[in-house]
Motif scaffolding. Sequence first.
Motif, PDB file in Angstrom:
ATOM      1  N   LEU A  11      -1.233  -3.416   5.930  1.00 54.78           N
ATOM      2  CA  LEU A  11      -2.678  -3.245   6.001  1.00 54.78           C
ATOM      3  C   LEU A  11      -3.144  -2.953   7.419  1.00 54.78           C
ATOM      4  CD1 LEU A  11      -3.641  -6.144   3.618  1.00 54.78           C
ATOM      5  CD2 LEU A  11      -4.204  -3.754   3.248  1.00 54.78           C
ATOM      6  N   GLU A  12      -2.368  -3.416   8.413  1.00 52.63           N
ATOM      7  CA  GLU A  12      -2.770  -3.205   9.794  1.00 52.63           C
ATOM      8  C   GLU A  12      -2.793  -1.712  10.128  1.00 52.63           C
ATOM      9  OE1 GLU A  12      -0.119  -5.646   9.051  1.00 52.63           O
ATOM     10  OE2 GLU A  12      -1.935  -6.770   8.665  1.00 52.63           O
ATOM     11  N   THR A  13      -1.792  -0.964   9.672  1.00 51.85           N
ATOM     12  CA  THR A  13      -1.751   0.470   9.945  1.00 51.85           C
ATOM     13  C   THR A  13      -2.850   1.201   9.195  1.00 51.85           C
ATOM     14  OG1 THR A  13       0.636   0.420  10.341  1.00 51.85           O
ATOM     15  CG2 THR A  13      -0.345   2.553   9.817  1.00 51.85           C
ATOM     16  N   THR A  14      -2.951   0.983   7.899  1.00 54.83           N
ATOM     17  CA  THR A  14      -3.950   1.705   7.112  1.00 54.83           C
ATOM     18  C   THR A  14      -5.368   1.337   7.528  1.00 54.83           C
ATOM     19  OG1 THR A  14      -3.771   0.020   5.368  1.00 54.83           O
ATOM     20  CG2 THR A  14      -2.428   1.994   5.135  1.00 54.83           C
ATOM     21  N   THR A  63       0.723 -10.493   5.578  1.00 57.70           N
ATOM     22  CA  THR A  63       1.453 -11.477   4.774  1.00 57.70           C
ATOM     23  C   THR A  63       1.325 -12.867   5.385  1.00 57.70           C
ATOM     24  OG1 THR A  63       3.039  -9.816   4.039  1.00 57.70           O
ATOM     25  CG2 THR A  63       3.707 -12.111   3.846  1.00 57.70           C
ATOM     26  N   THR A  64       1.466 -12.951   6.700  1.00 58.87           N
ATOM     27  CA  THR A  64       1.348 -14.243   7.374  1.00 58.87           C
ATOM     28  C   THR A  64      -0.076 -14.783   7.270  1.00 58.87           C
ATOM     29  OG1 THR A  64       3.066 -13.489   8.907  1.00 58.87           O
ATOM     30  CG2 THR A  64       1.896 -15.500   9.492  1.00 58.87           C
ATOM     31  N   ILE A  74       0.859  -1.169   0.000  1.00 58.90           N
ATOM     32  CA  ILE A  74       0.000   0.000   0.000  1.00 58.90           C
ATOM     33  C   ILE A  74       0.897   1.221   0.000  1.00 58.90           C
ATOM     34  CG2 ILE A  74      -1.733   1.283   1.294  1.00 58.90           C
ATOM     35  CD1 ILE A  74      -2.631  -1.343   2.478  1.00 58.90           C
ATOM     36  N   VAL A  75       0.800   2.058  -1.000  1.00 61.54           N
ATOM     37  CA  VAL A  75       1.641   3.232  -1.111  1.00 61.54           C
ATOM     38  C   VAL A  75       0.757   4.456  -1.252  1.00 61.54           C
ATOM     39  CG1 VAL A  75       3.485   4.335  -2.416  1.00 61.54           C
ATOM     40  CG2 VAL A  75       3.415   1.855  -2.246  1.00 61.54           C
ATOM     41  N   SER A  76       1.083   5.513  -0.533  1.00 63.95           N
ATOM     42  CA  SER A  76       0.323   6.744  -0.648  1.00 63.95           C
ATOM     43  C   SER A  76       0.340   7.227  -2.089  1.00 63.95           C
ATOM     44  CB  SER A  76       0.942   7.815   0.272  1.00 63.95           C
ATOM     45  OG  SER A  76       0.365   9.072   0.036  1.00 63.95           O
ATOM     46  N   SER A  77      -0.835   7.430  -2.663  1.00 65.46           N
ATOM     47  CA  SER A  77      -0.915   7.790  -4.069  1.00 65.46           C
ATOM     48  C   SER A  77      -0.315   9.152  -4.350  1.00 65.46           C
ATOM     49  CB  SER A  77      -2.380   7.767  -4.520  1.00 65.46           C
ATOM     50  OG  SER A  77      -3.152   8.672  -3.748  1.00 65.46           O
ATOM     51  N   SER A  78      -0.280  10.013  -3.335  1.00 65.32           N
ATOM     52  CA  SER A  78       0.225  11.353  -3.559  1.00 65.32           C
ATOM     53  C   SER A  78       1.731  11.401  -3.691  1.00 65.32           C
ATOM     54  CB  SER A  78      -0.216  12.279  -2.411  1.00 65.32           C
ATOM     55  OG  SER A  78       0.340  11.837  -1.184  1.00 65.32           O
ATOM     56  N   THR A  79       2.413  10.376  -3.163  1.00 62.92           N
ATOM     57  CA  THR A  79       3.873  10.408  -3.187  1.00 62.92           C
ATOM     58  C   THR A  79       4.429   9.088  -3.669  1.00 62.92           C
ATOM     59  OG1 THR A  79       3.917   9.760  -0.856  1.00 62.92           O
ATOM     60  CG2 THR A  79       4.042  12.123  -1.327  1.00 62.92           C
ATOM     61  N   TYR A 132       6.330   3.861  10.722  1.00 59.38           N
ATOM     62  CA  TYR A 132       6.696   3.769   9.305  1.00 59.38           C
ATOM     63  C   TYR A 132       5.452   3.859   8.429  1.00 59.38           C
ATOM     64  CZ  TYR A 132       8.384   2.027   4.853  1.00 59.38           C
ATOM     65  OH  TYR A 132       8.668   1.909   3.515  1.00 59.38           O
ATOM     66  N   GLY A 133       4.425   3.104   8.763  1.00 58.44           N
ATOM     67  CA  GLY A 133       3.230   3.056   7.932  1.00 58.44           C
ATOM     68  C   GLY A 133       2.468   4.363   7.876  1.00 58.44           C
TER      69      GLY A 133
END
Length: 420
Positions: free
Chosen positions: A135-138, A293-294, A25-30, A125-126
Amino acid sequence: MAQRRVRGFGVIAVAVLVTLAGPAIVSSSTAGAAPPLPQVDEFYQPPAGFEAAAPGAILRSRPIELVAPFPAQAWQLLYRTTDVFEQPDVTVTTVFLPHNVRPDRPLVSLQMFEDASGPQCVPSYGLQAGAQSSLETTGQLKDLQTMLQNGWVVSVPDFGGRSGHFPVAQEPGFMALDGIRAATRFAPLGLGAENRVGLYGYSGGGFATGWTVELQPSYAPELNLTGAAYGGPGADINAALFTTNGGPFSAIVGSGLSSYYATYPEVKASMLPHLTAEGAAVMDQIQTQCLSTTLAQQFFGDWKRYFDIPLDQVLALPPLAEVINKARLGTRAPSAPLYVFQAVQDEVIPVGSTDRMVEELCARGARVTYIREEMAEHMSTIFSASPGAFSWLGERVNSDAPVPAGCSTTTVQSQFLTPK
């Protein structure tokens, strides 16, 4: 029928996570501007002589650009704290100053569930723009957004530390409390020892919140902790590991066992003779990755295939049984009032373990409002319980409203149907 529907929702929810677990998952803005991973980012490394600093002392700070357009300024703080062995360590908290901050500036520490040891899985980091976030952070940004909309200053600590310990005794509480101390000492937030402090967390974050509120009277008595709201807390890790094995959340078994295996040399020594070659490799692999992932790898997996003895005998190995027992919640009396919520049909955290935790806390004189939800399971409770939990927490951190003495337990059919 209702129980089957509730459990079916959990399977569907995990299947969605499994499907999404492949791409980052990557921020679309950056996109393309990912920050360095924590394991190679100098900011996360302790400076020489940090051990002499007081717990909660800020060692470094920096502003960050956020993964989402929150109405707030944000910084990361590297601070001195205490690890699972009660030795000096460092970790990071991400602190937020909302644009609409309340004049009295209440501070809430949000313990995000991480449930993994991979260094890239930490919230700090997330939460950065461009991060290849887990996915846990977002998946927990909605709770953060709610807190900022309420005008609360927020601290989101990396309570698993640099080694990603999960789910160990004491350390989550030490690190969250020292994150609060660091936030109160960070001048741009405008906080002090008198500001009201609240706690919030669910699942693995509920486990960390439980440790934080139970340790606060002895470890950080100077903090003005006025309330803690947490749910599905994993009060009995042994029960959670038995419950999840072979089901959609069987990744929890791997995350927990691999963390104990890496954290405690005596646990590794007792487990290693019973691990297959594949099992030993899996233990090492899980240490490098996030829960999503796990989940994909261990969906409906049975962990007995990695051992030459049954899982109940693995969990009964004396060194492992000892550290799991040390992690049990409900053994200390918090001074702050509590709001605990739990799904009756939870397929990750057995409701009986939370019932017993509440009973033990109440017997120790704690003030507990306990909400049990019948038509809910682990994933849906994230959404159904939050309005009531945030309403209760707002009463604790926004005013000096009195808290009813003693304990109360209420079982509702659905919090979607009985919003607070």
